[in-house]
Design a protein around this motif. Sequence first.
Motif, PDB file in Angstrom:
ATOM      1  N   LEU A 176       9.810  12.809  -8.065  1.00 16.93           N
ATOM      2  CA  LEU A 176      10.556  11.724  -8.712  1.00 16.93           C
ATOM      3  C   LEU A 176      11.137  10.729  -7.705  1.00 16.93           C
ATOM      4  CD1 LEU A 176      12.339  13.685 -11.585  1.00 16.93           C
ATOM      5  CD2 LEU A 176      10.412  12.094 -11.776  1.00 16.93           C
ATOM      6  N   PRO A 177      11.786  11.183  -6.598  1.00 21.26           N
ATOM      7  CA  PRO A 177      12.262  10.203  -5.608  1.00 21.26           C
ATOM      8  C   PRO A 177      11.133   9.403  -4.983  1.00 21.26           C
ATOM      9  CG  PRO A 177      13.314  12.332  -5.277  1.00 21.26           C
ATOM     10  CD  PRO A 177      12.226  12.539  -6.275  1.00 21.26           C
ATOM     11  N   MET A 178       9.960  10.028  -4.813  1.00 14.31           N
ATOM     12  CA  MET A 178       8.818   9.285  -4.264  1.00 14.31           C
ATOM     13  C   MET A 178       8.447   8.121  -5.172  1.00 14.31           C
ATOM     14  SD  MET A 178       6.056  11.900  -2.582  1.00 14.31           S
ATOM     15  CE  MET A 178       5.037  10.491  -2.098  1.00 14.31           C
ATOM     16  N   ILE A 179       8.416   8.368  -6.483  1.00 20.00           N
ATOM     17  CA  ILE A 179       8.063   7.307  -7.422  1.00 20.00           C
ATOM     18  C   ILE A 179       9.105   6.194  -7.381  1.00 20.00           C
ATOM     19  CG2 ILE A 179       7.792   6.769  -9.870  1.00 20.00           C
ATOM     20  CD1 ILE A 179       6.610   9.550 -10.253  1.00 20.00           C
ATOM     21  N   ALA A 180      10.381   6.572  -7.325  1.00 22.13           N
ATOM     22  CA  ALA A 180      11.453   5.566  -7.292  1.00 22.13           C
ATOM     23  C   ALA A 180      11.376   4.721  -6.023  1.00 22.13           C
ATOM     24  CB  ALA A 180      12.816   6.254  -7.385  1.00 22.13           C
ATOM     25  N   VAL A 181      11.220   5.373  -4.886  1.00 19.89           N
ATOM     26  CA  VAL A 181      11.131   4.639  -3.608  1.00 19.89           C
ATOM     27  C   VAL A 181       9.871   3.793  -3.579  1.00 19.89           C
ATOM     28  CG1 VAL A 181      10.899   4.886  -1.121  1.00 19.89           C
ATOM     29  CG2 VAL A 181      12.537   6.302  -2.357  1.00 19.89           C
ATOM     30  N   GLY A 182       8.772   4.341  -4.107  1.00 23.17           N
ATOM     31  CA  GLY A 182       7.531   3.570  -4.155  1.00 23.17           C
ATOM     32  C   GLY A 182       7.679   2.307  -4.983  1.00 23.17           C
ATOM     33  N   GLY A 183       8.401   2.410  -6.097  1.00 19.06           N
ATOM     34  CA  GLY A 183       8.649   1.227  -6.917  1.00 19.06           C
ATOM     35  C   GLY A 183       9.431   0.167  -6.171  1.00 19.06           C
ATOM     36  N   LEU A 184      10.402   0.598  -5.356  1.00 14.26           N
ATOM     37  CA  LEU A 184      11.172  -0.354  -4.543  1.00 14.26           C
ATOM     38  C   LEU A 184      10.279  -1.039  -3.511  1.00 14.26           C
ATOM     39  CD1 LEU A 184      14.446   1.715  -3.940  1.00 14.26           C
ATOM     40  CD2 LEU A 184      14.109  -0.194  -5.528  1.00 14.26           C
ATOM     41  N   PHE A 185       9.389  -0.271  -2.896  1.00 11.50           N
ATOM     42  CA  PHE A 185       8.468  -0.853  -1.917  1.00 11.50           C
ATOM     43  C   PHE A 185       7.564  -1.895  -2.583  1.00 11.50           C
ATOM     44  CE2 PHE A 185       9.832   2.280   1.021  1.00 11.50           C
ATOM     45  CZ  PHE A 185       9.300   1.965   2.263  1.00 11.50           C
ATOM     46  N   ILE A 186       7.052  -1.560  -3.765  1.00  9.88           N
ATOM     47  CA  ILE A 186       6.170  -2.500  -4.466  1.00  9.88           C
ATOM     48  C   ILE A 186       6.929  -3.768  -4.822  1.00  9.88           C
ATOM     49  CG2 ILE A 186       4.874  -2.875  -6.608  1.00  9.88           C
ATOM     50  CD1 ILE A 186       4.122   0.103  -6.531  1.00  9.88           C
ATOM     51  N   HIS A 244       9.580  -5.060  -3.355  1.00  5.71           N
ATOM     52  CA  HIS A 244       9.830  -5.820  -2.132  1.00  5.71           C
ATOM     53  C   HIS A 244       8.574  -6.546  -1.672  1.00  5.71           C
ATOM     54  CE1 HIS A 244      11.213  -6.815   1.910  1.00  5.71           C
ATOM     55  NE2 HIS A 244      10.106  -6.260   2.371  1.00  5.71           N
ATOM     56  N   ALA A 245       7.428  -5.851  -1.715  1.00  3.03           N
ATOM     57  CA  ALA A 245       6.185  -6.455  -1.245  1.00  3.03           C
ATOM     58  C   ALA A 245       5.760  -7.634  -2.115  1.00  3.03           C
ATOM     59  CB  ALA A 245       5.080  -5.407  -1.218  1.00  3.03           C
ATOM     60  N   LEU A 246       5.926  -7.500  -3.407  1.00  5.98           N
ATOM     61  CA  LEU A 246       5.508  -8.579  -4.306  1.00  5.98           C
ATOM     62  C   LEU A 246       6.423  -9.805  -4.203  1.00  5.98           C
ATOM     63  CD1 LEU A 246       4.479  -6.576  -7.514  1.00  5.98           C
ATOM     64  CD2 LEU A 246       3.010  -7.517  -5.706  1.00  5.98           C
ATOM     65  N   ARG A 247       7.657  -9.575  -3.724  1.00  9.74           N
ATOM     66  CA  ARG A 247       8.552 -10.716  -3.517  1.00  9.74           C
ATOM     67  C   ARG A 247       8.305 -11.406  -2.172  1.00  9.74           C
ATOM     68  NH1 ARG A 247      12.284  -7.028  -5.758  1.00  9.74           N
ATOM     69  NH2 ARG A 247      13.054  -6.516  -3.678  1.00  9.74           N
ATOM     70  N   VAL A 251       0.844  -1.202   0.000  1.00  9.34           N
ATOM     71  CA  VAL A 251       0.000   0.000   0.000  1.00  9.34           C
ATOM     72  C   VAL A 251       0.876   1.248   0.000  1.00  9.34           C
ATOM     73  CG1 VAL A 251      -1.671   1.332   1.344  1.00  9.34           C
ATOM     74  CG2 VAL A 251      -1.972  -1.132   1.079  1.00  9.34           C
ATOM     75  N   THR A 252       1.960   1.206   0.773  1.00 13.74           N
ATOM     76  CA  THR A 252       2.886   2.340   0.811  1.00 13.74           C
ATOM     77  C   THR A 252       3.475   2.606  -0.565  1.00 13.74           C
ATOM     78  OG1 THR A 252       3.451   1.817   3.104  1.00 13.74           O
ATOM     79  CG2 THR A 252       4.975   3.234   1.893  1.00 13.74           C
ATOM     80  N   GLY A 253       3.904   1.551  -1.243  1.00 12.05           N
ATOM     81  CA  GLY A 253       4.479   1.705  -2.574  1.00 12.05           C
ATOM     82  C   GLY A 253       3.486   2.239  -3.584  1.00 12.05           C
ATOM     83  N   ILE A 254       2.259   1.717  -3.550  1.00 10.06           N
ATOM     84  CA  ILE A 254       1.233   2.195  -4.484  1.00 10.06           C
ATOM     85  C   ILE A 254       0.941   3.668  -4.228  1.00 10.06           C
ATOM     86  CG2 ILE A 254      -1.185   1.966  -5.158  1.00 10.06           C
ATOM     87  CD1 ILE A 254      -0.965  -1.023  -4.499  1.00 10.06           C
TER      88      ILE A 254
END
Length: 272
Positions: free
Chosen positions: A251-261, A263-266, A211-214
């Motif tokens: 832009l950093p928010m999108i990059a960090v959010g992608g990392l969270f997503i 990690h969560a999907l793994r 949810v955080t990543g999205i």
Amino acid sequence: MPFVIAYPMIDPVLVSVGPFPIRWYALAYIAGLVLGWAYAQYLVRKPALWGAGARPDAACIDDLLVYAALGVILGGRIGYVLFYNLPFFVAHPLDMFKLWQGGMSFHGGFAGTALAVALLARARSISVLRLYDVVCAVVPIGIFLGRIANFIKPELWGRPTDVAWAMIFPGAGPLPRHPSQLYEATLEGLVLFLVLFVAVRLGALRRPGLVTGIFAVGYGAARIASEFFREPDPQLGFLFGGATMGMLLSLPMIAVGGLFIGHALRTKAALA
């Protein structure tokens, strides 16, 4: 002259109690925190949304209200001072404390809240990712109300335009402009809330950090899109190539959010 919708003149002061004015701006922050707290309480009381494993409880959400309020106010103000108007505040340091005059940064408030939530999670010995997920699920409520308050004030208006729904904002000169505050209220508030609402119902809370990543990706994308219609802060203007400070901070928010997503999907989903 293009067709222009009349700007609805709304007194920025809702009511005055003696010498103390109660402004829509302050009310938006208070209502956002209270409604966010209520929705967060609803989420943590639904075990089926979380699956197995520890999750924040109702008492933790009560503490979260205080931590989040401090994070939003302190982080939002510090972020505005540092990113948007540092030379002015260096010359006028006491004006940093005049919150009633406006000047809050969403990105600063988000960072301040993230730090406050991490401290609370550590104190409570609970998963910081799960607590982040609760916060991010409810944040669009506050964003929506805050952008409506920006419209009422009015501030953060849009760029000049000839669209049929253009408005002439008090203090913004004679040109019709995009009501960009309403665009942001819709994209960053209503639409993002609905996306997260659906994600939660589909089991996103079972994967800590999803949810955080999205939220981070969704907000960053919505903010960048809105910045194309929003007048940049006059003390900054366009930075380079038509970019604005709001775009760069997203832009950093999108990059960090992608990392969270990622990690969560793994991570294996927590099942009931």
